[in-house]
Design a protein around this motif. Structure first.
Motif, PDB file in Angstrom:
ATOM      1  N   ILE A  18       0.934  -0.731  -0.023  1.00  0.00           N
ATOM      2  CA  ILE A  18       0.106   0.116  -0.021  1.00  0.00           C
ATOM      3  C   ILE A  18       1.002   1.285   0.134  1.00  0.00           C
ATOM      4  CG2 ILE A  18      -1.489   1.483   1.484  1.00  0.00           C
ATOM      5  CD1 ILE A  18      -2.242  -1.350   2.533  1.00  0.00           C
ATOM      6  N   VAL A  19       2.102   1.144   0.972  1.00  0.00           N
ATOM      7  CA  VAL A  19       3.004   1.985   0.964  1.00  0.00           C
ATOM      8  C   VAL A  19       3.338   2.680  -0.393  1.00  0.00           C
ATOM      9  CG1 VAL A  19       4.908   3.250   1.967  1.00  0.00           C
ATOM     10  CG2 VAL A  19       3.306   1.925   3.837  1.00  0.00           C
ATOM     11  N   GLN A  20       3.866   1.582  -0.664  1.00  0.00           N
ATOM     12  CA  GLN A  20       5.017   1.819  -2.137  1.00  0.00           C
ATOM     13  C   GLN A  20       3.703   2.468  -3.571  1.00  0.00           C
ATOM     14  OE1 GLN A  20       8.300   1.507  -2.051  1.00  0.00           O
ATOM     15  NE2 GLN A  20       7.722   2.908  -4.310  1.00  0.00           N
ATOM     16  N   TYR A  48     -10.080  -6.561   0.520  1.00  0.00           N
ATOM     17  CA  TYR A  48     -10.174  -7.659   1.680  1.00  0.00           C
ATOM     18  C   TYR A  48      -9.475  -7.386   2.976  1.00  0.00           C
ATOM     19  CZ  TYR A  48     -13.235  -9.177  -1.680  1.00  0.00           C
ATOM     20  OH  TYR A  48     -14.714  -9.029  -2.334  1.00  0.00           O
ATOM     21  N   LEU A  49      -8.853  -6.277   3.744  1.00  0.00           N
ATOM     22  CA  LEU A  49      -7.388  -6.457   3.997  1.00  0.00           C
ATOM     23  C   LEU A  49      -8.105  -6.502   5.172  1.00  0.00           C
ATOM     24  CD1 LEU A  49      -5.301  -3.963   1.851  1.00  0.00           C
ATOM     25  CD2 LEU A  49      -5.099  -5.803   2.513  1.00  0.00           C
ATOM     26  N   ALA A  50      -7.226  -5.799   6.551  1.00  0.00           N
ATOM     27  CA  ALA A  50      -7.675  -5.819   8.129  1.00  0.00           C
ATOM     28  C   ALA A  50      -7.246  -4.486   7.727  1.00  0.00           C
ATOM     29  CB  ALA A  50      -6.902  -6.611   9.090  1.00  0.00           C
ATOM     30  N   ARG A  51      -8.234  -4.196   9.155  1.00  0.00           N
ATOM     31  CA  ARG A  51      -7.635  -2.467   9.548  1.00  0.00           C
ATOM     32  C   ARG A  51      -6.251  -2.145  10.314  1.00  0.00           C
ATOM     33  NH1 ARG A  51     -12.314   0.650   9.640  1.00  0.00           N
ATOM     34  NH2 ARG A  51     -11.468   2.045  11.234  1.00  0.00           N
ATOM     35  N   ASP A  52      -6.659  -2.913  10.207  1.00  0.00           N
ATOM     36  CA  ASP A  52      -5.004  -2.686  11.730  1.00  0.00           C
ATOM     37  C   ASP A  52      -3.617  -2.249   9.886  1.00  0.00           C
ATOM     38  OD1 ASP A  52      -6.135  -3.223  13.820  1.00  0.00           O
ATOM     39  OD2 ASP A  52      -5.152  -4.767  13.656  1.00  0.00           O
ATOM     40  N   THR A  53      -4.166  -3.597   9.235  1.00  0.00           N
ATOM     41  CA  THR A  53      -3.045  -3.705   7.907  1.00  0.00           C
ATOM     42  C   THR A  53      -3.017  -2.067   6.791  1.00  0.00           C
ATOM     43  OG1 THR A  53      -3.078  -6.251   7.758  1.00  0.00           O
ATOM     44  CG2 THR A  53      -2.348  -4.283   4.903  1.00  0.00           C
ATOM     45  N   VAL A  54      -4.182  -1.764   6.340  1.00  0.00           N
ATOM     46  CA  VAL A  54      -4.853  -0.491   6.036  1.00  0.00           C
ATOM     47  C   VAL A  54      -4.116   0.684   7.188  1.00  0.00           C
ATOM     48  CG1 VAL A  54      -5.850   1.408   4.958  1.00  0.00           C
ATOM     49  CG2 VAL A  54      -6.243  -1.085   4.597  1.00  0.00           C
TER      50      VAL A  54
END
Length: 337
Positions: A18-20, A48-54
């Motif tokens: 996401i960052v890149q 379909y990602l965990a909120r913590d990941t985003v």
């Protein structure tokens, strides 16, 4: 909604992807200062990602200065929209001629880009490692696709096909078998050598025999050089042979040599000087690629325009053109033929 360059099965951690993705799109101008990024909930649902990941990705983007958050409104692009283009340049080897390409490429780009250089040493597996570490980190990937090593360990064509065609630039060699054709500035080794020899046929008429000195072990020269040489000799009724080295060569009048390596050129010149034959009359020499030493020795050369290759690639890249351009190839006549 903004679309991530996101690969669910990539080994890179998802928050890093996401960052890149965001940084890359800021650098290429897809995202500009003040643009609103998708909310954490939107990205979580879309991919379909965990909120913590985003949240972790947005936190890193904010810490690195690429975005800012506004209470109750969301996240916005913060970085300036005039960042330099990031380019990864991957050569097959580093030589004096490759340096000419490199510096011409840099000069044509000027201050508009930053360039990192890596070498794959003709190895498909090394190239794979380079790309796995750097995919998604650059706006453009400029590659010299000469591979002769580790072809059983890595499929370099699949790796190149995985690079978006508008981000890939091929130098020195074309690959028409790729799914989509990228910007390409190439040599046509087969036709170039044939055309160059045909263009010097007025000098070659006095030689009935021709020898191509083309080392194969450890040098990785394109086989197309030998194809073009053979085609010329057959078309013009020349006796011919292809040899690995000039070391055991015995000078015979009426012979013209086409030589690639400087060491073999030196060996041939030494052997001619040990006879009563005259260079350019009884014995001819035609060398690949020009240098100051060859100019001083009066050696006729055939060469691609290395400076034009680097400059053309940079100019077309900046213009975002996906075209194929054959690089200039020419002969410099001197006294050795």
């Amino acid at each position: 909604m903004y679309k991530l360059q996101f690969k669910p099965f990539d080994k890179t951690p998802k928050y890093k992807q996401i960052v890149q993705s965001v940084i890359t799109d800021i650098e290429r101008g897809t995202l500009r200062k003040g643009d609103q990024l998708p909310s954490i909930s939107e990205l979580s649902a879309e991919y379909y990602l965990a909120r913590d990941t985003v949240e972790k990705a947005y936190r890193e983007l904010r810490e690195r200065g690429f975005c800012t958050s506004v209470q109750g409104k969301g996240y916005y692009v913060q970085a300036p929209d005039n960042n330099k283009i990031k380019i990864l340049l991957v050569f097959n080897k580093l030589s004096s001629y490759k340096k000419i390409v490199y510096y011409a490429f840099l000069q044509a780009l000027g201050e508009r880009a930053t360039v990192d250089l890596q070498i794959h040493h003709y190895s498909a597996s090394i190239f794979q490692e380079i790309m796995e570490k750097n995919m998604g980190k650059y706006n453009y990937y400029v590659v010299m696709p000469h591979f002769t090593q580790d072809l059983d360990k890595a499929d370099y064509k699949s790796i190149l096909n995985a690079i978006p065609p508008d981000e890939l630039v091929l130098l020195d060699k074309e690959l028409p078998e790729l799914k989509q054709q990228p910007l390409t500035v190439y040599q046509d080794f087969d036709k170039d050598i044939f055309t160059a020899l045909e263009g010097t046929n007025d000098l070659l008429e006095k030689y009935h025999r021709m020898v191509l000195v083309l080392p194969s072990v450890g040098n990785n020269y394109p086989v197309e050089i030998a194809w073009g040489f053979r085609t010329f000799c057959i078309n013009y009724n020349k006796e011919f042979s292809v040899k690995e080295s000039a070391m055991n060569e015995v000078m015979e009048p009426g012979t013209a040599y086409v030589v690639v390596e400087t060491t073999d050129l030196a060996e041939l010149i030494k052997k001619v000087r040990q006879t009563h034959y005259l260079l350019g009359r009884e014995i001819g020499i035609l060398s690949f690629n020009s240098s100051t030493l060859k100019e001083l020795l009066g050696i006729t050369v055939i060469t691609t325009d290395f400076e034009a290759m680097g400059r053309t690639a940079a100019e077309l890249l900046l213009e975002k053109q996906r075209v194929k351009v054959k690089n200039p190839f020419y002969t410099i006549r001197r006294g050795s033929l």
